[in-house]
Write a protein that holds these residues in place. Structure first.
Motif, PDB file in Angstrom:
ATOM      1  N   ASN A  10       0.823  -1.196   0.000  1.00  0.00           N
ATOM      2  CA  ASN A  10       0.000   0.000   0.000  1.00  0.00           C
ATOM      3  C   ASN A  10       0.866   1.259   0.000  1.00  0.00           C
ATOM      4  N   ARG A  11       1.825   1.296   0.878  1.00  0.00           N
ATOM      5  CA  ARG A  11       2.718   2.459   0.975  1.00  0.00           C
ATOM      6  C   ARG A  11       3.523   2.620  -0.321  1.00  0.00           C
ATOM      7  N   GLN A  12       3.920   1.495  -0.881  1.00  0.00           N
ATOM      8  CA  GLN A  12       4.697   1.550  -2.116  1.00  0.00           C
ATOM      9  C   GLN A  12       3.870   2.131  -3.256  1.00  0.00           C
ATOM     10  N   ARG A  13       2.603   1.714  -3.348  1.00  0.00           N
ATOM     11  CA  ARG A  13       1.734   2.247  -4.394  1.00  0.00           C
ATOM     12  C   ARG A  13       1.515   3.755  -4.217  1.00  0.00           C
ATOM     13  N   LEU A  14       1.320   4.165  -2.973  1.00  0.00           N
ATOM     14  CA  LEU A  14       1.134   5.598  -2.704  1.00  0.00           C
ATOM     15  C   LEU A  14       2.385   6.376  -3.092  1.00  0.00           C
ATOM     16  N   LYS A  15       3.524   5.807  -2.765  1.00  0.00           N
ATOM     17  CA  LYS A  15       4.788   6.464  -3.104  1.00  0.00           C
ATOM     18  C   LYS A  15       4.945   6.597  -4.620  1.00  0.00           C
ATOM     19  N   GLN A  16       4.558   5.547  -5.352  1.00  0.00           N
ATOM     20  CA  GLN A  16       4.636   5.581  -6.819  1.00  0.00           C
ATOM     21  C   GLN A  16       3.695   6.641  -7.399  1.00  0.00           C
ATOM     22  N   ASN A  17       2.506   6.747  -6.809  1.00  0.00           N
ATOM     23  CA  ASN A  17       1.554   7.762  -7.264  1.00  0.00           C
ATOM     24  C   ASN A  17       2.105   9.167  -7.070  1.00  0.00           C
ATOM     25  N   VAL A  18       2.695   9.387  -5.902  1.00  0.00           N
ATOM     26  CA  VAL A  18       3.267  10.702  -5.596  1.00  0.00           C
ATOM     27  C   VAL A  18       4.396  11.032  -6.569  1.00  0.00           C
ATOM     28  N   GLU A  19       5.231  10.044  -6.876  1.00  0.00           N
ATOM     29  CA  GLU A  19       6.332  10.254  -7.829  1.00  0.00           C
ATOM     30  C   GLU A  19       5.790  10.579  -9.219  1.00  0.00           C
ATOM     31  N   ILE A  68       4.687  17.678  -2.003  1.00  0.00           N
ATOM     32  CA  ILE A  68       5.073  16.324  -2.414  1.00  0.00           C
ATOM     33  C   ILE A  68       6.199  15.789  -1.535  1.00  0.00           C
ATOM     34  N   GLU A  69       7.204  16.610  -1.291  1.00  0.00           N
ATOM     35  CA  GLU A  69       8.330  16.180  -0.460  1.00  0.00           C
ATOM     36  C   GLU A  69       7.867  15.871   0.958  1.00  0.00           C
ATOM     37  N   ASP A  70       6.951  16.681   1.469  1.00  0.00           N
ATOM     38  CA  ASP A  70       6.414  16.454   2.813  1.00  0.00           C
ATOM     39  C   ASP A  70       5.619  15.154   2.853  1.00  0.00           C
ATOM     40  N   LEU A  71       4.834  14.907   1.809  1.00  0.00           N
ATOM     41  CA  LEU A  71       4.011  13.699   1.745  1.00  0.00           C
ATOM     42  C   LEU A  71       4.888  12.449   1.629  1.00  0.00           C
ATOM     43  N   LYS A  72       5.987  12.561   0.899  1.00  0.00           N
ATOM     44  CA  LYS A  72       6.903  11.419   0.762  1.00  0.00           C
ATOM     45  C   LYS A  72       7.490  11.032   2.117  1.00  0.00           C
ATOM     46  N   VAL A  89      -2.933  11.760  -0.656  1.00  0.00           N
ATOM     47  CA  VAL A  89      -2.467  11.500  -2.026  1.00  0.00           C
ATOM     48  C   VAL A  89      -3.587  11.760  -3.026  1.00  0.00           C
ATOM     49  N   THR A  90      -4.820  11.365  -2.672  1.00  0.00           N
ATOM     50  CA  THR A  90      -5.972  11.624  -3.539  1.00  0.00           C
ATOM     51  C   THR A  90      -6.177  13.127  -3.729  1.00  0.00           C
ATOM     52  N   ASN A  91      -6.093  13.865  -2.624  1.00  0.00           N
ATOM     53  CA  ASN A  91      -6.229  15.328  -2.695  1.00  0.00           C
ATOM     54  C   ASN A  91      -5.117  15.938  -3.538  1.00  0.00           C
ATOM     55  N   LEU A  92      -3.906  15.397  -3.375  1.00  0.00           N
ATOM     56  CA  LEU A  92      -2.773  15.885  -4.162  1.00  0.00           C
ATOM     57  C   LEU A  92      -3.034  15.662  -5.646  1.00  0.00           C
ATOM     58  N   GLY A  93      -3.541  14.469  -5.980  1.00  0.00           N
ATOM     59  CA  GLY A  93      -3.835  14.167  -7.377  1.00  0.00           C
ATOM     60  C   GLY A  93      -4.858  15.124  -7.964  1.00  0.00           C
ATOM     61  N   ASN A  94      -5.901  15.427  -7.194  1.00  0.00           N
ATOM     62  CA  ASN A  94      -6.924  16.371  -7.650  1.00  0.00           C
ATOM     63  C   ASN A  94      -6.343  17.768  -7.842  1.00  0.00           C
ATOM     64  N   ASN A  95      -5.476  18.168  -6.906  1.00  0.00           N
ATOM     65  CA  ASN A  95      -4.845  19.493  -6.993  1.00  0.00           C
ATOM     66  C   ASN A  95      -3.919  19.594  -8.187  1.00  0.00           C
ATOM     67  N   VAL A  96      -3.155  18.528  -8.425  1.00  0.00           N
ATOM     68  CA  VAL A  96      -2.229  18.512  -9.562  1.00  0.00           C
ATOM     69  C   VAL A  96      -3.011  18.591 -10.866  1.00  0.00           C
ATOM     70  N   LYS A  97      -4.108  17.838 -10.964  1.00  0.00           N
ATOM     71  CA  LYS A  97      -4.932  17.878 -12.180  1.00  0.00           C
ATOM     72  C   LYS A  97      -5.495  19.273 -12.410  1.00  0.00           C
ATOM     73  N   GLU A  98      -6.005  19.888 -11.339  1.00  0.00           N
ATOM     74  CA  GLU A  98      -6.565  21.238 -11.463  1.00  0.00           C
ATOM     75  C   GLU A  98      -5.493  22.240 -11.878  1.00  0.00           C
ATOM     76  N   LEU A  99      -4.325  22.101 -11.252  1.00  0.00           N
ATOM     77  CA  LEU A  99      -3.233  23.017 -11.556  1.00  0.00           C
ATOM     78  C   LEU A  99      -2.735  22.840 -12.987  1.00  0.00           C
ATOM     79  N   THR A 100      -2.589  21.593 -13.425  1.00  0.00           N
ATOM     80  CA  THR A 100      -2.110  21.351 -14.788  1.00  0.00           C
ATOM     81  C   THR A 100      -3.140  21.775 -15.832  1.00  0.00           C
TER      82      THR A 100
END
Length: 217
Positions: A10-19, A68-72, A89-100
């Motif tokens: 689980n942690r590994q998948r989250l880490k991959q998503n963040v990367e 991202i660095e803090d979340l890692k 991580v889900t919130n980060l993904g939504n924020n990144v999508k909105e920002l991009t």
């Protein structure tokens, strides 16, 4: 393999998503850098506003990089629950999508405006050809032909990007540059008995008085 809260997969998948999100942001950082480089030579107030817009976009990316660095670090902390990390991580993904998405729209606007600012037109022709295109007036018994851009149709000229087009081949050893071309911004070199080349050496200076170049031969 374990798949419970705190489990490595689980942690590994989250880490991959963040990367993956970090990689997306880096692509936009690189694009912003390229746009900033393209605008460096521009001295207009409009270009300054676009540079300011890019700086704000850069600041937003910097802020997300810190998140991202803090979340890692939190992902590596076994005391932080997977459920909590997953939400972040889900919130980060939504924020990144909105920002991009916002950046894509801004990139397109800036690119279009920058390209428009660097549009130029040129024509190389005989006096007769220039008059036929509505660029010359006069030429009667008591008047000489003279350039008149207000009467011309720019769609009949060749459109170029002034940043890219810097040399012009002319089928004459003694051509006349009819539009204003500041001294020291170009060279005119004879290349044969009936040919010469105009080379722009200072792009900003050369096109500072007009974005139209008319050469008569």
């Amino acid at each position: 393999m374990k798949n419970t809260e705190g489990g490595v997969p689980n942690r590994q998948r989250l880490k991959q998503n963040v990367e993956a999100y970090k990689t997306i942001l880096q692509k936009y950082r690189d694009k912003i850098s390229k746009l900033q480089s393209r605008l460096k030579s521009e001295k207009s107030a409009h270009a300054a506003k676009m540079q300011e817009m890019l700086e704000k976009m850069q600041a937003q990316l910097d802020e997300k990089d810190k998140e991202i660095e803090d979340l890692k670090k939190q992902i590596e902390d076994k005391n932080v629950s997977i459920a909590e990390l997953n939400t972040q991580v889900t919130n980060l993904g939504n924020n990144v999508k909105e920002l991009t998405d916002q950046n894509i729209a801004k990139d397109q606007t800036i690119t279009a405006q920058t390209d428009k600012m660097n549009e130029a037109y040129f024509i190389i022709g005989t006096g007769k050809e220039l008059k036929a295109k509505g660029l010359m007036v006069g030429g009667g018994l008591f008047s000489k032909k003279k350039l008149d851009l207000s009467a011309g149709d720019l769609s009949k000229l060749t459109k170029i990007d002034m940043r890219a087009k810097k040399t012009f081949s002319i089928p004459s050893a003694k051509p006349k540059i009819l539009t204003q071309a500041p001294a020291g911004s170009y060279t005119l070199t004879k290349t044969g008995d009936k040919s010469s080349t105009l080379t722009i050496t200072d792009v900003a200076k050369f096109w500072s008085m007009s974005n139209v170049l008319v050469i008569q031969y």
